[in-house]
Design a protein around this motif. Structure first.
Motif, short mmCIF file in Angstrom:
data_model
loop_
_atom_site.label_atom_id
_atom_site.label_comp_id
_atom_site.label_asym_id
_atom_site.label_seq_id
_atom_site.Cartn_x
_atom_site.Cartn_y
_atom_site.Cartn_z
N THR A 115 -6.43 -10.15 -1.18
CA THR A 115 -6.10 -9.01 -0.32
C THR A 115 -6.13 -9.42 1.14
O THR A 115 -5.23 -9.08 1.92
CB THR A 115 -7.10 -7.85 -0.59
OG1 THR A 115 -7.00 -7.48 -1.98
CG2 THR A 115 -6.82 -6.65 0.29
N ASN A 116 -7.14 -10.17 1.51
CA ASN A 116 -7.26 -10.67 2.88
C ASN A 116 -6.08 -11.58 3.23
O ASN A 116 -5.49 -11.46 4.30
CB ASN A 116 -8.59 -11.41 3.03
CG ASN A 116 -8.78 -11.97 4.41
OD1 ASN A 116 -8.60 -11.28 5.40
ND2 ASN A 116 -9.14 -13.24 4.48
N SER A 121 -5.31 -3.99 4.21
CA SER A 121 -6.56 -3.45 4.76
C SER A 121 -7.56 -3.00 3.71
O SER A 121 -8.74 -2.89 4.00
CB SER A 121 -6.24 -2.27 5.67
OG SER A 121 -5.63 -1.23 4.91
N HIS A 122 -7.10 -2.70 2.51
CA HIS A 122 -8.03 -2.22 1.50
C HIS A 122 -7.64 -2.71 0.11
O HIS A 122 -6.52 -3.15 -0.13
CB HIS A 122 -8.12 -0.69 1.52
CG HIS A 122 -6.94 -0.01 0.91
ND1 HIS A 122 -5.79 0.25 1.60
CD2 HIS A 122 -6.73 0.44 -0.35
CE1 HIS A 122 -4.92 0.84 0.80
NE2 HIS A 122 -5.46 0.97 -0.40
N ALA A 154 -16.62 -8.08 1.16
CA ALA A 154 -15.36 -7.55 1.69
C ALA A 154 -15.43 -7.32 3.20
O ALA A 154 -14.46 -7.56 3.91
CB ALA A 154 -15.00 -6.25 0.98
N VAL A 159 -11.84 -6.30 4.66
CA VAL A 159 -11.21 -5.52 3.60
C VAL A 159 -12.13 -4.35 3.25
O VAL A 159 -13.34 -4.53 3.09
CB VAL A 159 -10.96 -6.38 2.34
CG1 VAL A 159 -10.45 -5.53 1.19
CG2 VAL A 159 -9.97 -7.50 2.66
#
Length: 188
Positions: A115-116, A121-122, A154, A159
């Protein structure tokens, strides 16, 4: 003009109208993505064609979690003015046994990294089902034991974790609220 840290910036941001962006989750195209005629690159370009602002990437449809592939998706989205609004995983955080919770934590840390790397963002996670015969209060505790260390991880990656509430332990609002209160973390 907005100036970071100024009183006027704070006043202006509070009085501004909410901003809404259109978005689409990859799972909306699950049949096409799962069966192969559509790739995530095609999905991003479909968002461009439809005039959609952002896409949510369902991790099931990633062909790889390696940096070159993920960065290629990120560049394609950026060059076409599409943001990654978030990602969604198929992991379940309500696990009765400590080894299963540890395994979910390892998997989810990897998805936080993905995700990063995508610049989202989430990341959404699934609550999962409570073990047969266990009360919801125990299931909430298992969720907390799994997610709390993930919130700390996170946060270091920028995140925010979001729990999906459409099935299992998190289908009841009370359980979601209890989990959030128990964690005391704003990144969940």
């Amino acid at each position: 003009a907005l100036r970071v840290g100024s009183q006027s910036a704070a006043k202006e941001s509070k009085s501004a109208s909410p901003r809404f962006f259109s978005g689409c989750c990859a799972s909306s195209y699950r049949k096409l993505l799962a069966d192969g005629p559509m790739t995530l690159k095609d999905f991003i370009l479909k968002a461009v064609e439809l005039g959609i602002d952002g896409v949510d990437i369902t991790t099931d449809y990633l062909k790889s979690t390696e940096a070159p592939y993920l960065l290629e998706l990120r560049r394609l989205a950026f060059r076409n003015g599409v943001m990654f609004s978030g990602t969604a995983t198929n992991c379940h955080v309500c696990q009765a046994e400590p080894p299963e919770r540890a395994a979910e934590i390892r998997k989810l840390k990897r998805w936080i990294d993905v995700t990063n790397m995508l610049g989202a963002s989430h990341m959404r996670v699934l609550g999962g089902d409570v073990a047969q015969g266990a009360p919801d209060s125990q299931g909430v505790q298992w969720v907390v034991e799994t997610v709390k260390p993930l919130c700390e991880y996170a946060e270091k990656k920028g995140v925010t974790l979001a729990i999906e509430n459409h099935a299992g332990i998190t289908s009841k609002a009370y359980n979601v609220v209890q989990a959030m209160k128990s964690m005391g973390n704003t990144l969940y």
